[in-house]
Design a protein around this motif. Structure first.
Motif, mmCIF file in Angstrom:
data_model
loop_
_atom_site.group_PDB
_atom_site.id
_atom_site.type_symbol
_atom_site.label_atom_id
_atom_site.label_comp_id
_atom_site.label_asym_id
_atom_site.label_seq_id
_atom_site.Cartn_x
_atom_site.Cartn_y
_atom_site.Cartn_z
ATOM 1 N N MET A 149 0.849 -1.199 0.000
ATOM 2 C CA MET A 149 0.000 0.000 0.000
ATOM 3 C C MET A 149 0.884 1.248 0.000
ATOM 4 S SD MET A 149 -2.958 1.119 2.742
ATOM 5 C CE MET A 149 -3.939 -0.332 2.354
ATOM 6 N N LYS B 72 0.749 7.320 2.898
ATOM 7 C CA LYS B 72 -0.271 8.364 2.897
ATOM 8 C C LYS B 72 0.310 9.673 2.384
ATOM 9 C CE LYS B 72 -3.301 10.880 6.109
ATOM 10 N NZ LYS B 72 -3.693 11.023 7.528
ATOM 11 N N ASP C 32 -7.303 9.435 -1.967
ATOM 12 C CA ASP C 32 -6.530 9.609 -0.734
ATOM 13 C C ASP C 32 -7.384 9.985 0.459
ATOM 14 O OD1 ASP C 32 -3.589 9.454 -1.528
ATOM 15 O OD2 ASP C 32 -4.360 10.867 -2.997
ATOM 16 N N LYS D 252 -10.913 1.266 6.725
ATOM 17 C CA LYS D 252 -9.842 0.305 7.042
ATOM 18 C C LYS D 252 -8.491 0.642 6.436
ATOM 19 C CE LYS D 252 -12.972 -3.614 7.684
ATOM 20 N NZ LYS D 252 -13.374 -4.968 7.211
ATOM 21 N N ARG D 253 -8.225 1.915 6.224
ATOM 22 C CA ARG D 253 -6.893 2.346 5.788
ATOM 23 C C ARG D 253 -6.733 3.818 6.140
ATOM 24 N NH1 ARG D 253 -7.085 5.229 0.592
ATOM 25 N NH2 ARG D 253 -9.018 4.797 -0.559
ATOM 26 N N GLU D 254 -5.502 4.255 6.162
ATOM 27 C CA GLU D 254 -5.279 5.670 6.440
ATOM 28 C C GLU D 254 -5.853 6.515 5.307
ATOM 29 O OE1 GLU D 254 -1.009 6.151 7.146
ATOM 30 O OE2 GLU D 254 -1.550 6.605 9.213
#
Length: 213
Positions: free
Chosen positions: A1, A4, A84, A103-105
């Motif tokens: 992944m 960020k 994003d 479930k992700r930044e």
């Protein structure tokens, strides 16, 4: 992944996905070599539009320059696209549930006006930035109340979160913002409606830098 991406200072560009796709992508490609803090896709899709396909095209262009892309309000699109983050007009009451679902930044921001309780909420939820609307009268920000400059100044007593100013901001009135604490300006029509969008961005950046001296 992928790591960020972060929102930087400067011009926060809001784009209208109802614009003819070819023209939208052409203008977007023209401005991205300039100092763009982030790109937000306004949730103004037209009926029958392939939303996910358009989002992926926008993301592909922006990520070549490591510029984050956010969606306006429709956070569910983070579940199956490369977005994003999300910009909320109002912080949802189930914000923590939304975070667990994604479930992700992701980057999150919210529009604020003269009610500084929203700043405290944004801090509590560990959001990433604030966007004041509307600083000046604006056709594209006609749903926002005019924000008091004293309100904007008061934010720094409550948060160190990046602050963007939106609504009716043009290169020729940026000087009026000189004494305010902010990291950048959010612009819609001032850039994407221009026949020379790259030149329009440069003009905004020039005035923002002059404003900080």
């Amino acid at each position: 992944m992928a790591a960020k991406r972060n929102i930087s200072s400067g011009v926060y560009l809001v784009i209208d996905p109802s614009m003819e796709e070819g023209l939208l992508l052409k203008k977007l490609k023209a401005v991205l070599p300039e100092e763009i803090a982030a790109v937000q896709i306004w949730d103004n899709f037209h009926k029958g539009q392939n939303i996910q396909d358009l989002i992926e095209k926008i993301c592909a262009i922006c990520y070549l320059h490591n510029i984050p892309v956010l969606i306006n309000n429709q956070w569910e699109l983070l579940l199956n696209t490369s977005l994003d983050g999300v910009h909320f007009d109002v912080i949802p009451e189930n914000y923590n549930e939304i975070k667990q679902t994604i479930k992700r930044e992701f980057i999150s921001g919210v529009t604020i006006n003269n009610d500084l309780t929203v700043v405290k909420l944004a801090e509590m939820y560990q959001m990433d930035y604030l966007s004041f609307c509307s600083v000046f009268p604006s056709v594209t920000s006609n749903s926002c109340e005019l924000v008091s400059f004293d309100t904007i100044k008061a934010t720094r007593k409550l948060t160190s979160m990046p602050v963007f100013l939106a609504g009716g901001i043009r290169p020729d009135n940026i000087h009026q913002l000189k004494d305010l604490p902010f990291e950048g300006v959010a612009v819609v029509s001032g850039i994407m409606s221009s026949t020379d969008p790259a030149g329009a961005v440069k003009n905004y950046i020039t005035q923002l830098k002059a404003n900080k001296k």
